[in-house]
Design an enzyme around this catalytic site. Structure first.
Site, mmCIF file in Angstrom:
data_model
loop_
_atom_site.group_PDB
_atom_site.id
_atom_site.type_symbol
_atom_site.label_atom_id
_atom_site.label_comp_id
_atom_site.label_asym_id
_atom_site.label_seq_id
_atom_site.Cartn_x
_atom_site.Cartn_y
_atom_site.Cartn_z
ATOM 1 N N ARG A 76 -10.156 -9.340 2.157
ATOM 2 C CA ARG A 76 -9.319 -8.784 3.212
ATOM 3 C C ARG A 76 -10.163 -8.541 4.465
ATOM 4 N NH1 ARG A 76 -8.312 -4.148 2.598
ATOM 5 N NH2 ARG A 76 -9.265 -3.710 0.601
ATOM 6 N N CYS A 269 -12.542 -0.400 -7.411
ATOM 7 C CA CYS A 269 -13.093 0.836 -7.951
ATOM 8 C C CYS A 269 -12.533 1.167 -9.337
ATOM 9 C CB CYS A 269 -12.879 1.998 -6.992
ATOM 10 S SG CYS A 269 -13.924 1.868 -5.527
HETATM 11 P P1 GTP Z 1 -8.536 -3.830 -6.507
HETATM 12 O O1 GTP Z 1 -7.880 -4.945 -7.217
HETATM 13 O O2 GTP Z 1 -9.488 -4.310 -5.428
HETATM 14 O O3 GTP Z 1 -7.586 -2.819 -5.933
HETATM 15 O O4 GTP Z 1 -9.565 -3.123 -7.518
HETATM 16 P P2 GTP Z 1 -9.437 -2.228 -8.846
HETATM 17 O O5 GTP Z 1 -9.430 -0.786 -8.462
HETATM 18 O O6 GTP Z 1 -8.366 -2.718 -9.722
HETATM 19 O O7 GTP Z 1 -10.878 -2.470 -9.520
HETATM 20 P P3 GTP Z 1 -11.273 -3.173 -10.894
HETATM 21 O O8 GTP Z 1 -10.720 -2.489 -12.099
HETATM 22 O O9 GTP Z 1 -11.017 -4.620 -10.765
HETATM 23 O O10 GTP Z 1 -12.843 -2.905 -10.927
HETATM 24 C C1 GTP Z 1 -13.722 -3.377 -9.928
HETATM 25 C C2 GTP Z 1 -15.143 -3.402 -10.431
HETATM 26 O O11 GTP Z 1 -15.526 -2.127 -10.929
HETATM 27 C C3 GTP Z 1 -15.335 -4.399 -11.581
HETATM 28 O O12 GTP Z 1 -16.543 -5.101 -11.363
HETATM 29 C C4 GTP Z 1 -15.444 -3.516 -12.795
HETATM 30 O O13 GTP Z 1 -16.258 -4.090 -13.803
HETATM 31 C C5 GTP Z 1 -16.064 -2.227 -12.234
HETATM 32 N N1 GTP Z 1 -15.636 -1.044 -13.026
HETATM 33 C C6 GTP Z 1 -14.381 -0.744 -13.402
HETATM 34 N N2 GTP Z 1 -14.353 0.378 -14.160
HETATM 35 C C7 GTP Z 1 -15.626 0.798 -14.260
HETATM 36 C C8 GTP Z 1 -16.254 1.912 -14.904
HETATM 37 O O14 GTP Z 1 -15.624 2.740 -15.574
HETATM 38 N N3 GTP Z 1 -17.614 2.030 -14.750
HETATM 39 C C9 GTP Z 1 -18.340 1.121 -14.029
HETATM 40 N N4 GTP Z 1 -19.661 1.304 -13.938
HETATM 41 N N5 GTP Z 1 -17.791 0.057 -13.411
HETATM 42 C C10 GTP Z 1 -16.443 -0.094 -13.507
HETATM 43 C C1 SPV Z 2 -7.532 -4.725 -2.848
HETATM 44 O O1 SPV Z 2 -8.375 -5.106 -2.014
HETATM 45 O O2 SPV Z 2 -7.238 -3.502 -2.992
HETATM 46 C C2 SPV Z 2 -6.852 -5.692 -3.725
HETATM 47 C C3 SPV Z 2 -7.136 -7.122 -3.525
HETATM 48 O O3 SPV Z 2 -6.088 -5.290 -4.577
HETATM 49 S S1 SPV Z 2 -6.263 -7.831 -2.202
HETATM 50 O O4 SPV Z 2 -4.965 -8.291 -2.722
HETATM 51 O O5 SPV Z 2 -7.022 -8.985 -1.715
HETATM 52 O O6 SPV Z 2 -6.056 -6.875 -1.161
#
Ligand code: GTP
Ligand code: SPV
Ligand code: MN
Length: 602
Positions: A76, A269
């Site tokens: 983004r 996150c």
């Molecule tokens: P968006 O799709 O961007 O909104 O992200 P999201 O909040 O769904 O994040 P996602 O669960 O994909 O995690 C992003 C990164 O954080 C990945 O590389 C995960 O492996 C890492 N991650 C997720 N949960 C944890 C955790 O509990 N501990 C650690 N150390 N890393 C984590």
């Molecule tokens: C984010 O950035 O919070 C996402 C991925 O979930 S995107 O759809 O590219 O915004």
């Protein structure tokens, strides 16, 4: 000019708009998407022939593809995202504002002839279950086939959405172009875009979206961040509901009791991971309702009911492995589009964290030779998968229930290597809204910018709130005034605290169940808590460290709120709130004064 006489709708407003878009953008052809499997397969095949997609090894990864984006189109772009509200004040300091009339003029020039030589896809979609009162219909006109196939996985797309729109229904017009007209005889590139000229624009009053120059994720799949968050947050404020950047999970205790919990964490996150977690605590079960967006409305019983408006996951690939997110690994076994992952010699995908042992050789996300000795990662840090929600083994039966699920607790969280404890519970509603408002997080690769830089990201909505964030805080504060409201409890979590060597102290992932279990028991008044400067933390012994690989000292550190460290943050916090000037609600200022007073006495 392609004619619209054969269009599969009688909706006059839609026909007129499509005609207008065709006249402006001048595509070579128009294709109305029906959302069928045949259409999907055919468009994917076309993308393979165009070099956008590489078909993966059918035995290892059936019906799946890898796309490599332009290296300048990988995330983004917040500095190119605009909220064109009638006045700058309405957009607030959290948004880039432009005068709607001026922006419309600029965009009209930019879009003139921009689809020359390309097919324009008309993509009708429903955010939320088809025909549900809570659903919003959007129609995206796009010159990207990659976007069209992605939309089929991410939303209810095609004929059904068009039928739900009917002859007279209203929709959010979403105009998208990669901004790379193909002149006659010119050869196309695998990932057309206009890297230096991106515009992600929202007209919040008239509820229109215009996106130019990018084919990636939230910039281009306009149902997601643009409609379901930025436009929907404005609709929600006006109509008395909530559109939030939140996961929704179903948590079942060893006694078989169920609660639904939502969580607002900034991009990359941990929402996807938490929503499909395999708990490392016996008897507990987590099921997935949503991984990114929650639309919440009041139920007749006074509770907030959450619906996931999406139908798929556009999730971060790196870090996703059998140890961290086994449900995701299973969900990605087939029928998946991967973007900016590495390609193995066997014709499969790979990314950092998928397996402990990296492949001896691969083609990296840029298309270059890669070995474990290479200095750059094989997959881009914001490499993603696109997959239908029903493919996760953890999907909850009620995930697509139009009535939604009643939310009992909401977590806020971010990446904070210092200061913020593993978990605190807000003392009351206002304090919880204050915690959400003062949330900050280290920046990730989900958006262009400096990874690791600390920034305030209130409610994980900084990039997604379509109006003045001060008004948004006020709106959240006002929820408690609703008669008969049974509000969820509010918590603040942080899985990302690091030791002095830069190592995560908390094991995270499946062990996050220890925190969820405490939250669950807090909702039932069954768990003990101690007051701290930032709220209520688990009393000693509440988090069972016997079942965890965490020492007693580390646990104490994880739950510790250091007054000195917190005091050091006050100036930044005050600066953050000061940007809203007089518009900042008194309820937030009051909480700020309360924190300062507590610090004075600490
Ligand atoms: P968006 O799709 O961007 O909104 O992200 P999201 O909040 O769904 O994040 P996602 O669960 O994909 O995690 C992003 C990164 O954080 C990945 O590389 C995960 O492996 C890492 N991650 C997720 N949960 C944890 C955790 O509990 N501990 C650690 N150390 N890393 C984590
Ligand atoms: C984010 O950035 O919070 C996402 C991925 O979930 S995107 O759809 O590219 O915004
Ligand atoms: Mn997100």
């Amino acid at each position: 000019m392609p004619d619209t006489a054969t269009a599969p709708t009688k909706n006059k407003q839609l026909l007129d708009w499509v005609q207008e878009v065709v006249a402006l953008t001048e595509p070579a052809d128009v294709h109305w998407c029906d959302g069928s499997e045949e259409e999907y397969d055919q468009l994917c095949q076309q993308l393979v022939e165009a070099g956008t997609f590489t078909r993966l090894n059918e035995e290892l990864r059936p019906n799946s593809y890898l796309a490599r984006s332009d290296p300048d189109d990988v995330a983004r772009v917040e500095d190119r995202t605009f909220i064109c509200a009638p006045t700058e004040d309405e957009a607030g300091p959290n948004n880039n504002w432009r005068d709607p009339d001026e922006m419309r003029e600029l965009l009209t020039d930019l879009f003139r002839g921009c689809m020359r030589g390309r097919t324009m896809y008309v993509v009708p979609f429903s955010m939320g279950p088809i025909g549900a009162p809570v659903a919003q219909i959007g129609v995206q006109c796009t010159d990207s086939a990659y976007v069209a196939v992605s939309m089929r996985l991410m939303a209810r797309m095609g004929a059904q959405a068009l039928a739900a729109l009917g002859d007279n229904g209203a929709f959010v017009p979403c105009l998208h172009s990669v901004g790379a007209p193909l002149e006659e005889g010119a050869e196309d590139v695998p990932w057309p875009c206009n890297a230096d000229n991106k515009y992600i624009v929202h007209f919040t009053k008239t509820r229109e979206i215009w996106s130019f120059g990018s084919g990636y994720g939230g910039n281009a799949l306009l149902g997601k961040k643009c409609l379901a968050l930025r436009i929907a947050s404005v609709m929600a404020r006006d109509e008395g509901w909530l559109a939030e950047h939140m996961l929704i999970l179903k948590l079942t205790s060893p006694d078989g009791e169920t609660k639904y919990i939502a969580g607002a964490f900034p991009s990359a996150c941990g929402k996807t991971n938490l929503s499909m977690m395999v708990p490392k605590l016996r008897g507990w079960k987590v099921e997935t309702v949503g991984d990114d967006i929650a639309w919440m409305r009041w139920g007749e019983d006074g509770r907030l009911y959450a619906v996931n408006p999406e139908a798929g996951f556009f999730g971060v690939a790196p870090g996703t492995g059998a140890n961290t997110n086994p449900n995701a690994v299973k969900m990605l076994e087939k029928n998946t589009i991967f973007t900016n992952c590495a390609l193995t010699d066997e014709g499969d995908v790979w990314w950092e964290g998928l397996t402990k042992e990296p492949p001896a050789h691969a083609i990296d996300w840029r298309g270059n030779e890669w070995t474990p000795d290479s200095e750059t990662p094989a997959a881009h840090p914001n490499a993603r998968f696109t997959v239908a929600a029903v493919q996760t083994p953890s999907i909850a039966a009620e995930w697509d229930d139009p009535a939604g699920v009643p939310i009992e607790a909401i977590m806020f969280g971010g990446r904070r290597s210092k200061v913020v404890p593993l978990v605190t519970e807000a003392r009351d509603w206002d304090h919880g809204v204050f915690l959400g408002s003062s949330m900050s997080s280290e920046k990730t690769a989900a958006a262009a910018g400096n990874v690791g830089e600390l920034r305030f990201d209130p409610f994980a909505m900084l990039p997604f709130c379509g109006y003045n964030m001060a008004d948004y805080f006020g709106y959240w504060l006002s929820l408690k005034e609703r008669e008969g409201a049974k509000l969820p409890r509010l918590f603040y979590v942080n899985w990302f605290r690091k030791d002095d060597d830069g190592k995560f102290i908390w094991p995270g992932f499946g062990d996050n169940i220890h925190v969820l279990a405490w939250i669950f028991r807090r909702c039932d008044e069954e768990a003990a808590a101690d007051d701290s400067l930032l709220g209520l933390v688990p009393a000693e012994g509440e988090i069972d460290i016997e079942a965890l690989d965490v020492s007693k000292d580390d646990m104490r550190e994880l739950l510790n709120v250091d007054p000195e460290a917190l005091r050091d943050q006050l100036p930044q916090m005050k600066q953050h709130f000061a940007q809203f000037g007089d518009r900042l609600p008194e309820g937030i200022s009051e909480q700020m004064r309360d924190l300062e007073q507590r610090l004075d006495q600490a």
